[in-house]
Scaffold this motif. Structure first.
Motif, short mmCIF file in Angstrom:
data_model
loop_
_atom_site.label_atom_id
_atom_site.label_comp_id
_atom_site.label_asym_id
_atom_site.label_seq_id
_atom_site.Cartn_x
_atom_site.Cartn_y
_atom_site.Cartn_z
N GLU A 38 43.92 67.13 31.39
CA GLU A 38 43.99 65.68 31.44
C GLU A 38 42.86 65.23 32.36
OE1 GLU A 38 47.95 64.71 32.68
OE2 GLU A 38 48.84 65.86 31.05
N ASN A 39 42.60 63.97 32.44
CA ASN A 39 41.46 63.47 33.22
C ASN A 39 41.62 63.58 34.73
OD1 ASN A 39 39.89 62.84 31.00
ND2 ASN A 39 40.80 60.81 30.79
N GLN A 40 42.87 63.53 35.21
CA GLN A 40 43.05 63.55 36.66
C GLN A 40 44.42 64.08 37.05
OE1 GLN A 40 42.42 59.43 37.62
NE2 GLN A 40 44.55 58.88 37.30
N TYR A 41 44.53 64.45 38.33
CA TYR A 41 45.79 64.88 38.92
C TYR A 41 46.67 63.66 39.15
CZ TYR A 41 43.84 69.50 39.95
OH TYR A 41 43.30 70.76 39.84
N SER A 42 47.94 63.89 39.43
CA SER A 42 48.85 62.78 39.69
C SER A 42 48.44 62.00 40.95
CB SER A 42 50.29 63.29 39.83
OG SER A 42 50.37 64.22 40.89
N THR A 43 47.65 62.63 41.82
CA THR A 43 47.16 61.98 43.04
C THR A 43 45.97 61.07 42.77
OG1 THR A 43 45.66 63.82 43.50
CG2 THR A 43 47.87 63.94 44.46
N GLY A 44 45.41 61.13 41.57
CA GLY A 44 44.24 60.35 41.23
C GLY A 44 42.94 61.15 41.31
N GLN A 45 43.02 62.36 41.87
CA GLN A 45 41.84 63.22 41.96
C GLN A 45 41.37 63.58 40.55
OE1 GLN A 45 42.49 66.84 44.21
NE2 GLN A 45 40.80 67.88 43.18
N LYS A 46 40.08 63.44 40.32
CA LYS A 46 39.51 63.73 39.01
C LYS A 46 39.41 65.24 38.78
CE LYS A 46 38.37 59.45 37.87
NZ LYS A 46 39.17 58.75 36.93
N VAL A 47 39.57 65.66 37.54
CA VAL A 47 39.39 67.06 37.16
C VAL A 47 37.90 67.35 37.18
CG1 VAL A 47 39.62 68.69 35.25
CG2 VAL A 47 41.48 67.11 35.76
N TYR A 80 54.83 75.81 43.82
CA TYR A 80 53.70 75.99 42.92
C TYR A 80 53.04 74.65 42.64
CZ TYR A 80 55.08 80.79 42.16
OH TYR A 80 55.38 82.11 42.35
N PRO A 81 51.72 74.56 42.84
CA PRO A 81 51.04 73.30 42.55
C PRO A 81 50.95 73.08 41.04
CG PRO A 81 49.44 74.99 43.14
CD PRO A 81 50.80 75.59 43.32
N LYS A 82 51.06 71.84 40.62
CA LYS A 82 50.94 71.52 39.19
C LYS A 82 49.56 70.92 38.97
CE LYS A 82 53.14 68.97 35.44
NZ LYS A 82 52.77 69.92 34.45
N THR A 83 48.79 71.56 38.10
CA THR A 83 47.48 71.03 37.77
C THR A 83 47.55 70.33 36.42
OG1 THR A 83 46.63 72.95 36.54
CG2 THR A 83 46.43 73.01 38.96
N PRO A 84 46.60 69.44 36.13
CA PRO A 84 46.59 68.79 34.82
C PRO A 84 45.93 69.66 33.74
CG PRO A 84 44.88 67.87 36.20
CD PRO A 84 45.63 68.85 37.05
N CYS A 85 45.76 70.95 34.03
CA CYS A 85 45.10 71.87 33.09
C CYS A 85 46.08 72.96 32.64
CB CYS A 85 43.89 72.52 33.75
SG CYS A 85 42.62 71.35 34.24
N ASN A 86 46.23 73.08 31.33
CA ASN A 86 47.11 74.09 30.73
C ASN A 86 46.37 74.86 29.66
OD1 ASN A 86 49.77 73.51 31.98
ND2 ASN A 86 49.53 71.55 30.95
N ILE A 87 46.74 76.12 29.53
CA ILE A 87 46.28 76.94 28.42
C ILE A 87 47.50 77.25 27.57
CG2 ILE A 87 45.32 79.17 27.73
CD1 ILE A 87 43.61 79.10 30.28
#
Length: 143
Positions: A38-47, A80-87
């Protein structure tokens, strides 16, 4: 007579191809699976670019499964940290069984075998090279 011919014709049509072998597609060890971010984390930080280019081979995924252990949803939520990136990998063969996998960049994955979904965390030191972020250390530090 027409009905008889029509019945025979239908029989041949429904039997067509039944004697042919079905192709079995096997995934090669070198197959690469690329993350969908996705474009960004839930904190607003961009990927960033590194995260967008995150990928794993079938060998990497087998190694992750070997190093991982089952965790609870509570463990997942708190450590565990959740990132907006999944495989996402469908029909992955491991230990003689097939699984649909969703691997998150935060050092965890879910498996689904057609009946049951399980969550696994990969917190061994060897896991760090496969993920974007490692498990958070929740132990209190004493000075």
């Amino acid at each position: 007579m027409r009905l008889y011919l029509l019945t025979i014709l239908m029989f041949f049509i429904t039997c067509k191809g039944q004697d042919k072998e079905e192709k079995v597609v096997t995934k090669t060890k070198s197959e690469i699976h690329v993350a969908k971010c996705e474009n960004q984390y839930s904190t607003g930080q961009k990927v960033n670019e590194h995260e967008r280019n995150w990928s794993l081979s079938n060998d990497d995924i087998s190694q992750i499964l070997k190093l991982s252990s089952e965790i609870t949803e509570q463990d997942l939520h708190y450590t565990y940290p959740k990132t907006p990136c999944n495989i996402d990998v469908n029909n992955f063969s491991y230990n003689g069984r097939n699984y649909d996998l969703q691997i998150n960049g935060g050092s965890y994955l879910t498996t689904f075998d057609g009946k049951e979904t399980k969550i696994f965390g990969c917190d061994a030191r060897e896991c760090q090279k496969y993920f974007l972020m490692e498990k958070e250390d929740m132990e209190e530090k004493t000075s």
